[in-house]
Motif scaffolding. Structure first.
Motif, PDB file in Angstrom:
ATOM      1  N   GLN A  91       0.827  -1.206   0.000  1.00  0.00           N
ATOM      2  CA  GLN A  91       0.000   0.000   0.000  1.00  0.00           C
ATOM      3  C   GLN A  91       0.860   1.254   0.000  1.00  0.00           C
ATOM      4  OE1 GLN A  91      -2.686  -0.494   3.246  1.00  0.00           O
ATOM      5  NE2 GLN A  91      -4.151  -1.642   1.998  1.00  0.00           N
ATOM      6  N   LYS A  92       0.322   2.288  -0.612  1.00  0.00           N
ATOM      7  CA  LYS A  92       1.050   3.534  -0.789  1.00  0.00           C
ATOM      8  C   LYS A  92       1.596   4.073   0.539  1.00  0.00           C
ATOM      9  CE  LYS A  92      -0.332   6.120  -4.297  1.00  0.00           C
ATOM     10  NZ  LYS A  92      -1.197   7.025  -5.072  1.00  0.00           N
ATOM     11  N   THR A  93       0.746   4.084   1.587  1.00  0.00           N
ATOM     12  CA  THR A  93       1.188   4.659   2.862  1.00  0.00           C
ATOM     13  C   THR A  93       2.375   3.892   3.438  1.00  0.00           C
ATOM     14  OG1 THR A  93      -0.572   3.381   3.865  1.00  0.00           O
ATOM     15  CG2 THR A  93      -0.974   5.737   3.618  1.00  0.00           C
ATOM     16  N   THR A  94       2.348   2.551   3.309  1.00  0.00           N
ATOM     17  CA  THR A  94       3.448   1.721   3.811  1.00  0.00           C
ATOM     18  C   THR A  94       4.731   2.031   3.055  1.00  0.00           C
ATOM     19  OG1 THR A  94       1.827  -0.014   4.134  1.00  0.00           O
ATOM     20  CG2 THR A  94       4.139  -0.654   4.288  1.00  0.00           C
ATOM     21  N   LEU A  95       4.637   2.005   1.730  1.00  0.00           N
ATOM     22  CA  LEU A  95       5.833   2.215   0.917  1.00  0.00           C
ATOM     23  C   LEU A  95       6.395   3.624   1.094  1.00  0.00           C
ATOM     24  CD1 LEU A  95       5.351   0.457  -2.519  1.00  0.00           C
ATOM     25  CD2 LEU A  95       7.009  -0.014  -0.737  1.00  0.00           C
ATOM     26  N   MET A  96       5.507   4.606   1.099  1.00  0.00           N
ATOM     27  CA  MET A  96       5.986   5.990   1.190  1.00  0.00           C
ATOM     28  C   MET A  96       6.646   6.272   2.548  1.00  0.00           C
ATOM     29  SD  MET A  96       5.810   7.258  -1.711  1.00  0.00           S
ATOM     30  CE  MET A  96       5.637   5.841  -2.787  1.00  0.00           C
ATOM     31  N   ALA A  97       6.153   5.605   3.609  1.00  0.00           N
ATOM     32  CA  ALA A  97       6.792   5.762   4.916  1.00  0.00           C
ATOM     33  C   ALA A  97       8.231   5.236   4.862  1.00  0.00           C
ATOM     34  CB  ALA A  97       6.000   5.023   5.988  1.00  0.00           C
ATOM     35  N   HIS A  98       8.429   4.099   4.162  1.00  0.00           N
ATOM     36  CA  HIS A  98       9.787   3.558   3.996  1.00  0.00           C
ATOM     37  C   HIS A  98      10.654   4.514   3.187  1.00  0.00           C
ATOM     38  CE1 HIS A  98      10.329  -0.432   5.688  1.00  0.00           C
ATOM     39  NE2 HIS A  98       9.023  -0.541   5.606  1.00  0.00           N
ATOM     40  N   VAL A  99      10.102   5.016   2.088  1.00  0.00           N
ATOM     41  CA  VAL A  99      10.862   5.923   1.233  1.00  0.00           C
ATOM     42  C   VAL A  99      11.281   7.159   2.029  1.00  0.00           C
ATOM     43  CG1 VAL A  99      10.773   7.386  -0.819  1.00  0.00           C
ATOM     44  CG2 VAL A  99       9.746   5.103  -0.873  1.00  0.00           C
ATOM     45  N   ALA A 100      10.356   7.712   2.800  1.00  0.00           N
ATOM     46  CA  ALA A 100      10.653   8.934   3.563  1.00  0.00           C
ATOM     47  C   ALA A 100      11.796   8.704   4.533  1.00  0.00           C
ATOM     48  CB  ALA A 100       9.404   9.399   4.313  1.00  0.00           C
ATOM     49  N   ARG A 101      11.845   7.503   5.134  1.00  0.00           N
ATOM     50  CA  ARG A 101      12.902   7.201   6.101  1.00  0.00           C
ATOM     51  C   ARG A 101      14.225   6.882   5.453  1.00  0.00           C
ATOM     52  NH1 ARG A 101      12.921   3.017  10.706  1.00  0.00           N
ATOM     53  NH2 ARG A 101      15.085   3.670  10.690  1.00  0.00           N
ATOM     54  N   ARG A 102      14.185   6.250   4.265  1.00  0.00           N
ATOM     55  CA  ARG A 102      15.415   5.645   3.741  1.00  0.00           C
ATOM     56  C   ARG A 102      16.019   6.349   2.525  1.00  0.00           C
ATOM     57  NH1 ARG A 102      14.848   1.945   7.332  1.00  0.00           N
ATOM     58  NH2 ARG A 102      12.824   0.918   7.565  1.00  0.00           N
TER      59      ARG A 102
END
Ligand SMILES: [Zn+2]
Length: 322
Positions: A213-224
């Protein structure tokens, strides 16, 4: 363990390290040398002088012959003892220190790593012992040690990792009205989703994710991944939400490279992981997958020099793990 009691170590198969087993055996011929390595790495300031916690001064330390004292260095002024293995992965282990060092050597001497089963064979220990060594080395020492977000040109992708359908699963697909969708349904239920990002000519990160899901992936992207990075992905919709400069390659239209726009670096990392899990580790349960990923990430991020990889692992092993 007397050195003569054990068979001379044989050259590891498919060794890709420039640090040979001969060199290893020369550097660490017995448990005593390994213990001294830990003492030197952790306490020794030179000439067997170390900071004594009790004296609160630099003192000369010495080994004494007593059974209890054999593993310790003792302050010659106050009798304070330091144990080089205290709190490390070797703490309270009844396995010889040299076997631990040999295990760390084996785990860093091939690109894909080795399994607990191979450790059992190479070291001549029980499977239970091999598995314990393997998981402690992997989970405590081969962790993803770079926390800073990735920058520059970054490729991102998600993939499914794990289980292969067995013969009876495949027969069930064939018998179902839509074999393709049955197979893909099986994959979603039996494989684990992983998100990864890699800097071109740089570091990689990879994490098990609960969903795409977008929210899951984007949270990872924001951190990494840094906000200033230039990101390359396939055309999956979820990447539409990226804040970074973003280029896509359309894998559905069999376009894999367009100028310098491609995701071949992360694809290469996935195939390394999958080859390793498929060939070496056989099956991976979701519970263990993040540990495997951490090991592969660690390996990839320290890939340039086999000697450095072993040296780094040794140095880490001298530190208490908790
Ligand atoms: Zn002292």
């Amino acid at each position: 363990m007397a050195p003569g009691n054990r068979k001379a170590p044989t050259r590891a198969k498919s060794s890709e390290s420039d640090f040979s087993i001969m060199e290893f055996a020369r550097l660490f011929p017995d448990d005593e040398t390994c213990l001294r390595y830990l003492w030197n790495a952790r306490y020794n300031l030179g000439g067997d002088e170390a900071h004594c916690q009790r004296c609160e001064e630099i003192r000369l330390f010495r080994r004494y012959e007593g059974k209890q004292q054999r593993q310790a260095w003792t302050c010659t002024a106050c009798g304070w003892q330091v144990y080089p293995t205290a709190g490390t992965i070797f703490h309270k282990s009844s396995t010889a220190l040299q076997l631990w060092f040999h295990a760390m050597y084996l785990m860093t001497s091939t690109r894909c790593g080795i399994s607990a089963k191979q450790l059992e064979r190479e070291l001549g220990v029980t499977y239970k012992t091999a598995w314990r060594m393997f998981t402690l080395i992997r989970n405590e020492l081969m962790t993803q040690d770079h926390d800073e977000p990735l920058g520059g040109v970054v490729e991102m992708d998600e993939t499914y990792v794990g289980g292969k359908p067995r013969a009876d699963d495949r027969r069930a697909f064939a018998a179902s009205p839509n074999a393709r969708s049955a197979a893909s349904k099986w994959g979603i239920e039996n494989k684990v989703q992983v998100f990864g990002a890699v800097e071109r000519k740089g570091r990689v990160t990879a994490h098990v994710i609960p969903s795409r899901q977008k929210t899951t992936l984007m949270a990872h992207v924001a951190r990494r991944v840094e906000s200033t990075a230039v990101v390359h992905t396939d055309t999956a919709h979820v990447y539409g939400a990226l804040a970074q400069e973003h280029h896509t390659v359309n894998h559905h239209e069999k376009v894999f490279v367009s100028g310098d726009v491609h995701t071949q670096t992360i694809d290469g990392f996935w195939s390394l992981v999958k080859r390793g899990i498929g060939g070496t580790h056989h099956a991976v349960s979701p519970k263990w997958l993040q540990g495997y990923l951490n090991e592969y990430v660690w390996r990839y991020n320290h890939r340039d020099d086999g000697r450095a990889m072993f040296a780094l692992l040794l140095l880490r092993s001298a530190n208490p793990v908790r």
